[in-house]
Design an enzyme around this catalytic site. Structure first.
Site, short mmCIF file in Angstrom:
data_model
loop_
_atom_site.label_atom_id
_atom_site.label_comp_id
_atom_site.label_asym_id
_atom_site.label_seq_id
_atom_site.Cartn_x
_atom_site.Cartn_y
_atom_site.Cartn_z
NE ARG A 27 -3.63 -0.98 -0.16
CZ ARG A 27 -4.86 -1.19 0.33
NH1 ARG A 27 -5.07 -2.16 1.16
NH2 ARG A 27 -5.84 -0.42 -0.04
NE ARG A 31 -4.44 2.32 2.87
CZ ARG A 31 -4.51 1.22 3.58
NH1 ARG A 31 -3.42 0.70 4.10
NH2 ARG A 31 -5.66 0.64 3.80
NE ARG A 40 -9.00 9.04 -3.66
CZ ARG A 40 -10.25 9.40 -3.41
NH1 ARG A 40 -10.74 10.46 -3.97
NH2 ARG A 40 -11.00 8.67 -2.62
CG ASP A 77 -8.88 -2.04 -4.66
OD1 ASP A 77 -8.38 -1.30 -3.80
OD2 ASP A 77 -9.55 -3.06 -4.38
CE1 TYR A 153 -13.81 -6.11 0.65
CE2 TYR A 153 -12.04 -7.55 -0.07
CZ TYR A 153 -12.50 -6.52 0.74
OH TYR A 153 -11.66 -5.93 1.64
O1 CP3 Z 1 -0.04 -1.29 -2.72
C1 CP3 Z 1 -0.37 -0.26 -3.34
O2 CP3 Z 1 -0.15 0.87 -2.91
C2 CP3 Z 1 -1.06 -0.42 -4.68
C3 CP3 Z 1 -2.44 -0.12 -4.71
C4 CP3 Z 1 -3.43 -0.99 -3.95
C5 CP3 Z 1 -4.69 -0.48 -3.51
N1 CP3 Z 1 -5.41 -1.52 -3.05
C6 CP3 Z 1 -5.10 0.93 -3.62
C7 CP3 Z 1 -6.15 1.44 -2.72
C8 CP3 Z 1 -3.40 -2.37 -3.65
C9 CP3 Z 1 -2.30 -3.39 -3.82
C10 CP3 Z 1 -4.68 -2.68 -3.07
C11 CP3 Z 1 -5.05 -4.04 -2.67
C12 CP3 Z 1 -6.26 -4.26 -1.88
N2 CP3 Z 1 -7.48 -3.63 -1.98
C13 CP3 Z 1 -6.38 -5.27 -0.88
C14 CP3 Z 1 -5.30 -6.25 -0.51
C15 CP3 Z 1 -4.25 -5.64 0.32
C16 CP3 Z 1 -4.57 -5.53 1.77
O3 CP3 Z 1 -4.48 -4.39 2.28
O4 CP3 Z 1 -4.88 -6.55 2.40
C17 CP3 Z 1 -7.69 -5.18 -0.35
C18 CP3 Z 1 -8.25 -6.04 0.75
C19 CP3 Z 1 -8.37 -4.15 -1.06
C20 CP3 Z 1 -9.78 -3.68 -0.89
C21 CP3 Z 1 -9.83 -2.26 -0.49
N3 CP3 Z 1 -9.55 -1.19 -1.31
C22 CP3 Z 1 -10.20 -1.74 0.79
C23 CP3 Z 1 -10.58 -2.58 2.00
C24 CP3 Z 1 -10.14 -0.32 0.70
C25 CP3 Z 1 -10.56 0.70 1.72
C26 CP3 Z 1 -9.62 0.91 2.80
C27 CP3 Z 1 -8.20 1.20 2.37
O5 CP3 Z 1 -7.46 0.23 2.25
O6 CP3 Z 1 -7.83 2.36 2.17
C28 CP3 Z 1 -9.68 -0.01 -0.60
C29 CP3 Z 1 -9.43 1.35 -1.10
C30 CP3 Z 1 -8.08 1.66 -1.62
N4 CP3 Z 1 -7.33 0.83 -2.41
C31 CP3 Z 1 -7.36 2.87 -1.40
C32 CP3 Z 1 -6.15 2.74 -2.10
C33 CP3 Z 1 -5.05 3.75 -2.23
C34 CP3 Z 1 -7.85 4.09 -0.61
C35 CP3 Z 1 -8.72 4.87 -1.56
C36 CP3 Z 1 -8.69 6.36 -1.44
O7 CP3 Z 1 -7.74 7.02 -1.83
O8 CP3 Z 1 -9.74 6.82 -1.04
#
Ligand code: CP3
Length: 341
Positions: A27, A31, A40, A77, A153
């Protein structure tokens, strides 16, 4: 000539000994960086960013420029796969993922399609654009969710502490669960193959919710599908990360994935005993990055020592938390870059 100016990660993932552990952070894109929030801010939402290759490439490269990580991970994602199969997702501000429609029975599965991968052109375009912008500096990591985590999901429709609806399916509708897992697996293989074609140099499969299962459920509903992915996509090295899945580590260590990711509750020594040749990734507790600088440096060095004796990719034990100061993440990365094996 080497493909990348810095190809530590690709070599280490293949099990070759390098001068130090390469480092990237789950991540890392998005973030934590103010520069990410700036990009964003001007957009309608998360999906617009994911689906606009130029912008996705921009935020993918940011951690390479600002934090100095040894690889970029493509900004996207895991939920693009359910969408390509016919279940669209929303990313709700302050809530997380939400699926307006979920899988409730066999009829819903029958309405899904197996994705051939062409639905996700924007991801491949983001990968090519990222490669262009990186200009050979570091490799790009591709990724997908593990079939079980995606099933979670599709059935639950949103995050959950227990994913009890998904687990209920495994117990009460095993045949339909396998049918759905098959479709997700095929879709994921098609998707990852096209990521490789577009230029990723390795890939990680995230089994984020593995920890809610048991050993027998993991053996029946996860391992066969994970193994198929690892076998089908072996043109580039692969990493599997199953958070909380202590009961599955023996099987994962035997799998054909090149590297196995550990969360911060797992012990590298135990894994080295299972197989001293397997590449390991991890595993600093992301909460350690809230500690003072001395503590971060000391604990990072301890973590590095705990992985000695085999190939290691340094990382956190799960994704970096959104309110972590980016300077602390940089300190973690710098500490690893200043170390030597
Ligand atoms: O690693 C990286 O930085 C690459 C980008 C990436 C995102 N999601 C961007 C994202 C990756 C590899 C993921 C994978 C992902 N997404 C997983 C597996 C990794 C883990 O953490 O276990 C899961 C379970 C998800 C599902 C998901 N997407 C959730 C639960 C959420 C909300 C909470 C959170 O993690 O912020 C997201 C949103 C998300 N995916 C954001 C980002 C940067 C936040 C969105 C924003 O900017 O509002």
């Amino acid at each position: 000539m080497a493909e990348f100016q810095n190809d530590l990660l690709v070599h280490t993932a293949r099990g070759e000994k390098c001068e130090r552990s390469p480092v990237w952070v789950m991540r890392q894109a998005g973030r934590i960086l103010p520069e990410y929030r700036e990009v964003r801010k001007s957009l309608s939402g998360f999906k617009e960013l994911v689906e606009t290759p130029d912008l996705a490439a921009e935020v993918t490269v940011q951690p390479v420029d600002i934090l100095g990580v040894d690889a970029a991970i493509i900004f996207s994602d895991i939920l693009v796969i359910p969408e390509a199969m016919g279940l669209t997702y929303e990313m709700k501000e302050g809530f997380g993922p939400f699926f307006p429609r979920t899988i409730k029975g066999k009829a819903d599965i029958d309405q899904l399609r197996t994705a051939d991968g062409s639905e996700l052109r924007y991801v491949y375009d983001a990968i090519s654009e990222t490669r262009k912008r990186l200009n050979g500096r570091v490799p790009v990591i591709g990724f997908a969710g593990a079939p079980f985590t995606i099933l979670c999901y599709m059935i639950e429709g949103q995050g959950s502490k227990t994913f009890s609806n998904a687990r209920r399916w495994l117990h009460s509708r095993p045949a339909e669960s396998h049918q759905l897992l098959e479709m997700i697996t095929e879709s994921t293989i098609n998707y990852l193959k096209l990521q490789v074609e577009a230029g990723v140099s390795l890939y990680q499969v995230f089994d984020s919710w593995a920890g809610v299962l048991s050993e027998s459920l993991y053996r029946e509903f996860c391992m066969p599908y994970l193994n198929r992915i690892a076998q089908e996509i072996n043109e580039v090295p692969s990493i599997v990360f199953a958070k909380g899945a202590h009961f599955a580590m023996e099987d994962l260590m035997k799998s054909e994935f090149n590297a196995v990711g550990l969360d911060w509750t797992m012990k590298p020594e135990d894994m080295r005993q299972l197989d001293s040749e397997k590449v390991l990734q991890g595993n600093l507790d992301p909460c350690l990055l809230y500690a003072n600088d001395d503590e971060i440096v000391n604990k990072t060095n301890e973590m590095l020592n705990s992985f000695s004796g085999g190939a290691h990719i340094a990382n956190l034990g799960h994704g970096v938390y959104p309110d972590t100061e980016w300077q602390k993440v940089k300190l973690f990365i710098d500490t690893i870059k200043n170390s030597s094996n």
